[in-house]
Enzyme design. Sequence first.
Site, PDB file in Angstrom:
ATOM      1  N   CYS A 144      47.008  31.817  28.413  1.00  0.00           N
ATOM      2  CA  CYS A 144      44.973  31.872  28.466  1.00  0.00           C
ATOM      3  C   CYS A 144      45.139  32.025  29.684  1.00  0.00           C
ATOM      4  O   CYS A 144      44.750  31.548  30.557  1.00  0.00           O
ATOM      5  CB  CYS A 144      44.327  30.615  27.973  1.00  0.00           C
ATOM      6  SG  CYS A 144      43.032  31.129  28.010  1.00  0.00           S
ATOM      7  N   CYS A 190      41.803  30.487  30.836  1.00  0.00           N
ATOM      8  CA  CYS A 190      42.247  29.277  32.000  1.00  0.00           C
ATOM      9  C   CYS A 190      42.730  29.325  32.548  1.00  0.00           C
ATOM     10  O   CYS A 190      43.030  28.606  33.770  1.00  0.00           O
ATOM     11  CB  CYS A 190      42.890  28.096  30.701  1.00  0.00           C
ATOM     12  SG  CYS A 190      41.773  28.113  29.334  1.00  0.00           S
ATOM     13  N   ASP A 191      44.128  29.968  33.436  1.00  0.00           N
ATOM     14  CA  ASP A 191      45.235  29.787  34.064  1.00  0.00           C
ATOM     15  C   ASP A 191      45.204  30.963  35.457  1.00  0.00           C
ATOM     16  O   ASP A 191      46.107  30.824  36.439  1.00  0.00           O
ATOM     17  CB  ASP A 191      46.679  29.740  32.900  1.00  0.00           C
ATOM     18  CG  ASP A 191      46.759  28.854  32.828  1.00  0.00           C
ATOM     19  OD1 ASP A 191      46.231  27.760  32.227  1.00  0.00           O
ATOM     20  OD2 ASP A 191      47.370  28.421  31.559  1.00  0.00           O
TER      21      ASP A 191
END
Length: 527
Positions: free
Chosen positions: A341, A344-345
Amino acid sequence: MLDASLKGQLGTYLERVTQAVELRASLDDSAKSQELRAFLQDIASLSDKITIVDDTTDDQRVPSFAIARTGTDISVRFAGIPLGHEFTSLVLALLQVGGHPPKLDEATVNQVRSLPGEYLFETYFSLSCQNCPDVVQALNAMSVINPKIRHVAIDGAFFQQEVENREILSVPAVFLNGKLFHQGRAGVEEFLAQLDAGDDTRKAAELNARDEFDVLVVGGGPAGAAAAVYAARKGIRTGVVAERFGGQVLDTMAIENYISVLETEGPKFGVALEQHVKAYEVDIMNLQRASKLVPGKSIQIELANGATLKAKSVILSTGARWREINVPGEHEYRNRGVAYCPHCDGPLFKGKQVAVIGGGNSGVEAAIDLAGIVSHVTLIEFGDALRADDILQRKLRSLTNVAILTSAQTTEVHGDGKRVTGLSYKNRKDGTTHQIELDGVFVQIGLVPNTEWLKGALDLTAHGEIIVDARGQTSVPGVFAAGDATTTPYKQIIIAAGEGAKAALGAFDYLIRSSVSDEAPADAKAA
């Protein structure tokens, strides 16, 4: 600090605060602390029930602040400034600490309240992570219900040294009493299942007691939600059993092609799906993994916790998950540099070098997004050319910190035992092998259907897709399927929803024909 629009929204919400709240600020003379002070002053100016006090406790992160109910031990803490995706978490924390009860059923509240022991949760998040708010909000709600549960939500961008020391390369990352406890999206029910040893046994007993369903939908994504709504509107007994309601759509950042919805985000869309299903008399059994399908007049779905559900007809909508590259090092370094992701990361790799594997739309979009955060992106595509839309390719090629490798097969992810340090790939044209030094690898090579548990029970393709006809019927009478797990082409949300509705209509037609056959007199059947 807050613009007029956010102030207006927050002010409206804060009218629901009924009990005095203190914003206990741990600050110093740094620029970040002054920014947080201005933020807290804006909040306090919107309600006469909210005041700011200095928190001089030595062991608190700086800058941070607690939202505490005056005269009680009820509080939650944020280390950083919760804007972006976490603004909703802030609003809910203010309301819940201020006396507005969390939206949880009575049984769940009682289970949280009765947890034995004391818990200190620390959640690391990034403001661009769409999965993080669910975790932050769940643990905040639990700490409001049970003061023996303490929670601090930490913006990794504010506390980068902590992120480095704890070797966090994926968010949300939850630590319990100093040890890594959970990574990824989760809600109150998931955390209770991990903390309460007897929860699984109780849930299995409750599920075994369910009466037979007319239609049982397995999966809670767009296809499953549509199937449940269409079945329930027919007035028949409908149930949904899902590993996580919302499915793969929860991991989607932007949705801009669902007709009549101009623009939304996956998590919001997932909530809307669940709310729509809950508007009807549908028995939703969330956080349950199906493990076996047993055909018969009364079809059985066995669950991983040992429970068995029965139904006259079943609709399989188990969706798909991120496809893995299946090379040495991928599993070993998952969440330690291998990620799936980018939204997200990605912020955790600020200023570092990363690779994106996959040259389709998702891979190219990921590379474009990451290029604005990291120092350099290497895009690796197995085929001879990128497969993404032309407009995306043009944008990608305009970026100066991106390199594109085609005809490149990733063969191994390297690491030092703690985190990713690079990868190897083979040039498919000349057979030469190469190694790149990297800090992270983002895998974006499509999806694989969640159908392993169905092997041997019905007909699947060589790729694991459920074979369906024009009505969504599978090779097993009474069992229908829809969405990304099936042979239906073009894996799109809108197509999955339409196929879910079609499968529900097919199941209803099957039930009518079956009931007529069952009620026919013996001589008519013989004729």
